[in-house]
Design a protein around this motif. Structure first.
Motif: not given
Length: 168
Positions: A72-92
């Motif tokens: 789970t991560a958060a990223g910020i673009r120069p215009d202030g847009t917030l991106l939140v990323r959730v990535v699954d794992g440890r599965s097929s």
């Protein structure tokens, strides 16, 4: 609860020795960035992955979690847009991402600041769509179910929805 610690190099043994289990203390914090003076709520996070548009000290990233994991991560673009990323794992269905892959992926999407928030079974995303009474988990947490966590991010739309998702 609070655990009071100090590095050996700080030479604070005499300060730490003043405290015993069960002591009550008052902690006063003054932010070095005055923009935080009026903050109502704040939280910590894991490694800073991208700072000012560049990878930030990858040699210092937590080695025990740097490999392929759910994220789970958060990223910020120069215009202030917030991106939140959730990535699954440890599965097929999904192995997850390394910290480096996560950083590069969010940089490719225009983020100039990226923070690794958590991973493993803590990485879960719930969505309540227009017309639904409850939220549904839309990913597959690696623990097989939701983990009891003390911190959550909640995003709420300020107005009624027309039912068409434009941005999530």
């Amino acid at each position: 609860y609070l655990v009071l610690t100090a590095q050996d190099e700080a030479n604070l043994e005499s300060v730490c020795a003043r405290f015993a289990p069960g002591d009550e203390i008052t902690l006063t914090v003054t932010p070095s960035d005055e923009r935080l003076t009026d903050a109502v709520w704040a939280t910590g996070y894991g490694n800073t992955l991208v700072y000012d548009g560049a990878l930030y000290y990858p040699d210092g990233w937590e080695a025990s979690i740097a490999g392929v994991n759910p994220r789970t991560a958060a990223g910020i673009r120069p215009d202030g847009t917030l991106l939140v990323r959730v990535v699954d794992g440890r599965s097929s269905a999904s192995a997850g991402l390394t910290l480096m892959d996560l950083a590069l992926q969010l940089m490719d999407e225009g983020c100039t600041y990226v923070a690794n928030l958590d991973g493993g079974g803590s990485s879960a995303m719930g969505v309540r769509r227009a017309g639904d009474d409850t939220a549904q988990i839309v990913n597959v947490p690696s623990d097989g179910s939701l983990r009891s966590c003390p911190s959550f991010l909640l995003f709420a739309a300020p107005a009624d929805s027309d039912g068409q998702a434009a941005q999530l």
